[in-house]
Design an enzyme around this catalytic site. Structure first.
Site, short mmCIF file in Angstrom:
data_model
loop_
_atom_site.label_atom_id
_atom_site.label_comp_id
_atom_site.label_asym_id
_atom_site.label_seq_id
_atom_site.Cartn_x
_atom_site.Cartn_y
_atom_site.Cartn_z
N ASP A 93 38.13 19.43 72.15
CA ASP A 93 39.52 19.90 72.16
C ASP A 93 40.16 19.66 70.80
O ASP A 93 39.80 18.72 70.09
CB ASP A 93 40.30 19.14 73.26
N SER A 124 36.38 27.54 79.24
CA SER A 124 36.72 27.31 80.65
C SER A 124 37.15 28.61 81.32
O SER A 124 37.50 29.58 80.63
CB SER A 124 37.85 26.28 80.75
N ASN A 137 40.35 29.61 80.06
CA ASN A 137 40.42 30.12 78.68
C ASN A 137 40.47 31.66 78.62
O ASN A 137 40.88 32.23 77.61
CB ASN A 137 39.24 29.63 77.83
N TRP A 138 40.07 32.34 79.71
CA TRP A 138 40.18 33.81 79.73
C TRP A 138 41.63 34.24 79.58
O TRP A 138 41.91 35.38 79.20
CB TRP A 138 39.62 34.38 81.04
C1 FPP Z 1 39.36 23.67 72.44
O1 FPP Z 1 40.28 23.66 71.38
C2 FPP Z 1 38.14 24.39 72.12
C3 FPP Z 1 37.69 25.51 72.75
C4 FPP Z 1 38.43 26.15 73.84
C5 FPP Z 1 36.46 26.20 72.35
C6 FPP Z 1 35.32 25.35 71.86
C7 FPP Z 1 34.40 26.21 71.12
C8 FPP Z 1 33.76 25.89 69.97
C9 FPP Z 1 33.78 24.56 69.37
C10 FPP Z 1 33.00 26.93 69.25
C11 FPP Z 1 31.70 27.39 69.78
C12 FPP Z 1 30.90 26.44 70.56
C13 FPP Z 1 29.58 26.51 70.77
C14 FPP Z 1 28.96 25.58 71.74
C15 FPP Z 1 28.69 27.43 70.07
P1 FPP Z 1 41.69 24.35 71.58
O2 FPP Z 1 41.59 25.76 71.11
O3 FPP Z 1 42.12 24.19 73.00
O4 FPP Z 1 42.58 23.51 70.61
P2 FPP Z 1 44.13 23.09 70.81
O5 FPP Z 1 44.18 22.24 72.04
O6 FPP Z 1 44.43 22.35 69.56
O7 FPP Z 1 44.90 24.36 70.94
#
Ligand code: FPP
Length: 247
Positions: free
Chosen positions: A21, A66, A69-70
């Site tokens: 995160d 998740s 996330n969609w």
């Molecule tokens: C959460 O940060 C992260 C995600 C929803 C996506 C995680 C994906 C990656 C690290 C890239 C690809 C992964 C693989 C396994 C190839 P956030 O966007 O919720 O951050 P925030 O809470 O600061 O908004």
């Protein structure tokens, strides 16, 4: 002394799960768009995977996308899917070189065709690897997984393939996406948020929880090792008392 040196190899968790995160906040701090954070998050994924394999972790599960996330803006979802496709296809060779098997949990049929295809190919091409299993949680949510398991069990009962009275913990575990994967002993969440966010709710019943303020793109293997040292310092009682454990 580094955290790596402080790790007791005899007391390693078999399975570590990670809620990655903070990508968006990391990018914002740098005046960039959220996708820049996800791109840099891949570096953290790579280092964590290598670092886990290096010390002998057998299962590493990473929450990459998740079900919820969609609902993010379309451009961000598309960018994340593209990043997944390119990362999986690029890293396949490295996984094979490092003898790491790729697995995935979640509603994989809801992924875009290209992503689903790339993922299935990588799972197939790494299936003989034995050093560590890297489990990507994609379009995953625990409530979806539990609902799915309940539907499957109910259908079997309806068809008289199973007795309702015979349903036990093992029956439920065998109908989850994580069938055959041991429960995580350690769950790490980055970015200073203290939530589980619909992740492995059944499986983390007895996991130790570790929270760090580091934003995911800044996370590296030494941070993983710090979490493992913290895990090893805890007393896991499983509902018992200390005196029972030392017997
Ligand atoms: C959460 O940060 C992260 C995600 C929803 C996506 C995680 C994906 C990656 C690290 C890239 C690809 C992964 C693989 C396994 C190839 P956030 O966007 O919720 O951050 P925030 O809470 O600061 O908004």
């Amino acid at each position: 002394m580094s955290f790596k040196e402080k790790i007791n190899p005899g007391k390693l968790p078999l399975h570590v799960a990670v809620i990655m995160d903070g990508n968006g906040r990391w990018a914002k701090q740098k005046g960039k768009i959220r996708v820049f954070g996800h791109q840099n998050g891949v570096k953290a994924v790579r280092d964590t995977v290598e670092g886990a394999a290096e010390i002998g972790i057998k299962f590493l599960t990473m929450y990459a996308f998740s079900t919820e996330n969609w609902n993010r803006p379309r451009y961000e979802v598309d960018a994340l899917m593209e990043l997944l496709v390119s990362t999986i296809s690029k890293e396949k060779e490295t996984l094979n070189k490092n003898n790491i098997r790729l697995l995935a949990i979640g509603d994989l049929n809801s992924l875009p065709g290209k992503c689903h295809q790339e993922l299935q190919e990588a799972i197939r091409d790494t299936s003989a690897n034995t050093r560590m299993s890297l489990v990507l949680a994609l379009s995953y949510s625990s409530k979806w997984e539990l609902m799915n398991a309940m539907k499957q069990i109910a259908t079997k009962i309806e068809k008289h393939e199973m007795e309702a009275s015979s349903v036990n913990e093992q029956t439920i575990a065998e109908h989850l996406c994580t069938k055959g994967i041991p429960d995580p002993e350690l769950l790490i969440r980055t970015s200073g948020e203290y939530r589980i966010s619909n992740f492995l709710l059944w499986q983390i019943a007895y996991a130790e929880l570790y929270f760090t303020d580091k934003l995911w793109p800044d996370f590296r293997r030494e941070d993983l090792y710090e979490a493992i040292v913290s895990y090893q310092q805890r007393e896991r009682r499983f509902g018992m008392v200390s005196e029972q454990l030392s017997k």
